[in-house]
Design a protein around this motif. Sequence first.
Motif, PDB file in Angstrom:
ATOM      1  N   MET A   1     -27.737 -19.879 -46.784  1.00 35.45           N
ATOM      2  CA  MET A   1     -27.920 -18.813 -45.734  1.00 35.45           C
ATOM      3  C   MET A   1     -28.769 -19.455 -44.833  1.00 35.45           C
ATOM      4  N   THR A   2     -29.425 -20.652 -44.889  1.00 35.63           N
ATOM      5  CA  THR A   2     -30.187 -21.253 -43.747  1.00 35.63           C
ATOM      6  C   THR A   2     -29.131 -21.788 -42.758  1.00 35.63           C
ATOM      7  N   HIS A   3     -27.867 -22.001 -43.195  1.00 33.80           N
ATOM      8  CA  HIS A   3     -27.050 -22.469 -42.205  1.00 33.80           C
ATOM      9  C   HIS A   3     -26.236 -21.484 -41.304  1.00 33.80           C
ATOM     10  N   TYR A   4     -26.226 -20.232 -41.793  1.00 34.17           N
ATOM     11  CA  TYR A   4     -25.832 -19.106 -41.109  1.00 34.17           C
ATOM     12  C   TYR A   4     -26.823 -18.592 -40.223  1.00 34.17           C
ATOM     13  N   ALA A   5     -28.291 -18.531 -40.778  1.00 33.20           N
ATOM     14  CA  ALA A   5     -29.278 -18.293 -39.853  1.00 33.20           C
ATOM     15  C   ALA A   5     -29.434 -19.018 -38.678  1.00 33.20           C
ATOM     16  N   GLY A   6     -29.122 -20.384 -39.077  1.00 29.93           N
ATOM     17  CA  GLY A   6     -29.187 -21.373 -37.719  1.00 29.93           C
ATOM     18  C   GLY A   6     -28.189 -21.105 -36.853  1.00 29.93           C
ATOM     19  N   GLN A   7     -27.031 -20.905 -37.323  1.00 30.69           N
ATOM     20  CA  GLN A   7     -25.914 -20.558 -36.234  1.00 30.69           C
ATOM     21  C   GLN A   7     -25.863 -19.362 -35.652  1.00 30.69           C
ATOM     22  N   ILE A   8     -26.573 -18.274 -36.040  1.00 28.32           N
ATOM     23  CA  ILE A   8     -26.696 -17.178 -35.276  1.00 28.32           C
ATOM     24  C   ILE A   8     -27.892 -17.446 -34.163  1.00 28.32           C
ATOM     25  N   VAL A   9     -29.104 -18.271 -34.601  1.00 26.34           N
ATOM     26  CA  VAL A   9     -29.902 -18.640 -33.472  1.00 26.34           C
ATOM     27  C   VAL A   9     -29.148 -19.342 -32.477  1.00 26.34           C
ATOM     28  N   ASN A  10     -28.629 -20.542 -32.914  1.00 24.83           N
ATOM     29  CA  ASN A  10     -27.767 -21.423 -31.998  1.00 24.83           C
ATOM     30  C   ASN A  10     -26.733 -20.775 -31.196  1.00 24.83           C
ATOM     31  N   SER A  11     -26.222 -19.701 -31.290  1.00 21.91           N
ATOM     32  CA  SER A  11     -25.465 -18.718 -30.502  1.00 21.91           C
ATOM     33  C   SER A  11     -25.833 -18.417 -29.307  1.00 21.91           C
ATOM     34  N   LEU A  12     -27.079 -18.270 -29.088  1.00 24.84           N
ATOM     35  CA  LEU A  12     -27.766 -18.051 -27.973  1.00 24.84           C
ATOM     36  C   LEU A  12     -27.243 -19.130 -26.768  1.00 24.84           C
ATOM     37  N   CYS A  13     -27.531 -20.364 -27.420  1.00 24.76           N
ATOM     38  CA  CYS A  13     -26.949 -21.708 -26.531  1.00 24.76           C
ATOM     39  C   CYS A  13     -25.631 -21.606 -25.857  1.00 24.76           C
ATOM     40  N   ILE A  14     -24.854 -20.848 -26.381  1.00 21.47           N
ATOM     41  CA  ILE A  14     -23.444 -20.663 -25.742  1.00 21.47           C
ATOM     42  C   ILE A  14     -23.459 -20.121 -24.207  1.00 21.47           C
ATOM     43  N   LEU A  15     -24.457 -19.538 -24.001  1.00 16.92           N
ATOM     44  CA  LEU A  15     -24.755 -18.868 -22.496  1.00 16.92           C
ATOM     45  C   LEU A  15     -24.913 -20.024 -21.780  1.00 16.92           C
ATOM     46  N   PHE A  16     -25.416 -21.239 -22.113  1.00 14.91           N
ATOM     47  CA  PHE A  16     -25.689 -22.417 -21.427  1.00 14.91           C
ATOM     48  C   PHE A  16     -24.434 -23.349 -21.048  1.00 14.91           C
ATOM     49  N   ILE A  17     -23.736 -23.180 -22.309  1.00 11.09           N
ATOM     50  CA  ILE A  17     -22.605 -24.203 -22.401  1.00 11.09           C
ATOM     51  C   ILE A  17     -21.231 -23.702 -21.720  1.00 11.09           C
ATOM     52  N   VAL A  18     -20.885 -22.348 -22.093  1.00  9.12           N
ATOM     53  CA  VAL A  18     -19.392 -21.665 -21.796  1.00  9.12           C
ATOM     54  C   VAL A  18     -19.619 -21.409 -20.289  1.00  9.12           C
ATOM     55  N   PRO A  19     -18.881 -22.042 -19.611  1.00  7.32           N
ATOM     56  CA  PRO A  19     -19.023 -21.363 -17.943  1.00  7.32           C
ATOM     57  C   PRO A  19     -18.239 -20.146 -17.860  1.00  7.32           C
ATOM     58  N   TRP A  29     -18.752 -15.220 -31.243  1.00  5.03           N
ATOM     59  CA  TRP A  29     -19.440 -16.430 -32.041  1.00  5.03           C
ATOM     60  C   TRP A  29     -20.498 -15.704 -32.981  1.00  5.03           C
ATOM     61  N   PHE A  30     -21.454 -14.914 -32.531  1.00  7.43           N
ATOM     62  CA  PHE A  30     -22.351 -14.188 -33.255  1.00  7.43           C
ATOM     63  C   PHE A  30     -21.571 -13.376 -34.275  1.00  7.43           C
ATOM     64  N   GLY A  31     -20.759 -12.546 -33.812  1.00  5.97           N
ATOM     65  CA  GLY A  31     -20.040 -11.672 -34.831  1.00  5.97           C
ATOM     66  C   GLY A  31     -19.256 -12.469 -35.912  1.00  5.97           C
ATOM     67  N   SER A  32     -18.686 -13.357 -35.526  1.00 12.44           N
ATOM     68  CA  SER A  32     -17.915 -14.295 -36.502  1.00 12.44           C
ATOM     69  C   SER A  32     -19.030 -15.050 -37.406  1.00 12.44           C
ATOM     70  N   THR A  33     -19.946 -15.526 -36.831  1.00 14.74           N
ATOM     71  CA  THR A  33     -21.229 -16.102 -37.787  1.00 14.74           C
ATOM     72  C   THR A  33     -21.668 -14.986 -38.997  1.00 14.74           C
ATOM     73  N   LEU A  34     -22.022 -13.762 -38.405  1.00 18.11           N
ATOM     74  CA  LEU A  34     -22.391 -12.874 -39.068  1.00 18.11           C
ATOM     75  C   LEU A  34     -21.392 -12.263 -40.085  1.00 18.11           C
ATOM     76  N   LEU A  35     -20.142 -12.296 -39.858  1.00 22.80           N
ATOM     77  CA  LEU A  35     -19.278 -11.825 -40.643  1.00 22.80           C
ATOM     78  C   LEU A  35     -18.860 -12.858 -41.949  1.00 22.80           C
ATOM     79  N   ASP A  36     -19.149 -14.260 -41.528  1.00 18.18           N
ATOM     80  CA  ASP A  36     -19.015 -15.246 -42.330  1.00 18.18           C
ATOM     81  C   ASP A  36     -19.886 -15.200 -43.373  1.00 18.18           C
ATOM     82  N   ALA A  37     -21.208 -14.904 -42.988  1.00 18.14           N
ATOM     83  CA  ALA A  37     -22.313 -14.927 -43.941  1.00 18.14           C
ATOM     84  C   ALA A  37     -22.185 -13.729 -44.882  1.00 18.14           C
ATOM     85  N   ILE A  38     -21.672 -12.559 -44.264  1.00 17.85           N
ATOM     86  CA  ILE A  38     -21.664 -11.453 -45.148  1.00 17.85           C
ATOM     87  C   ILE A  38     -20.386 -11.789 -46.327  1.00 17.85           C
ATOM     88  N   ILE A  39     -19.198 -12.313 -45.716  1.00 14.34           N
ATOM     89  CA  ILE A  39     -18.299 -12.416 -46.957  1.00 14.34           C
ATOM     90  C   ILE A  39     -18.749 -13.752 -47.808  1.00 14.34           C
TER      91      ILE A  39
END
Length: 97
Positions: A1-19, A29-39
Amino acid sequence: MTHYAGQIVNSLCILFIVPNEPIETLVRWFGSTLLDAIIWLGLYNLLRQAAPDFTGINHTTGILPFLTYLIISLLAHSVSGLLLLDYAATGLDETPE
């Protein structure tokens, strides 16, 4: 679950990466990671209920825990990855004529 928590926090970096369309990409990305953790949690709990002996396995050695977590992760990533597809770019959102 640490992986998914980290991915959710890291998703905020997308704002700086994706033009292009960073907010849409962030939401997908956030929805996908959240769904992944729930599944993942759901499949793991189903496995624990279906096989009570699973909790008694030594999870530090052996191939069974490795394969179990691998299969659960592959299933969860496969389903949640569908949220990351850009259907408009692939043409999958169009109905055949």
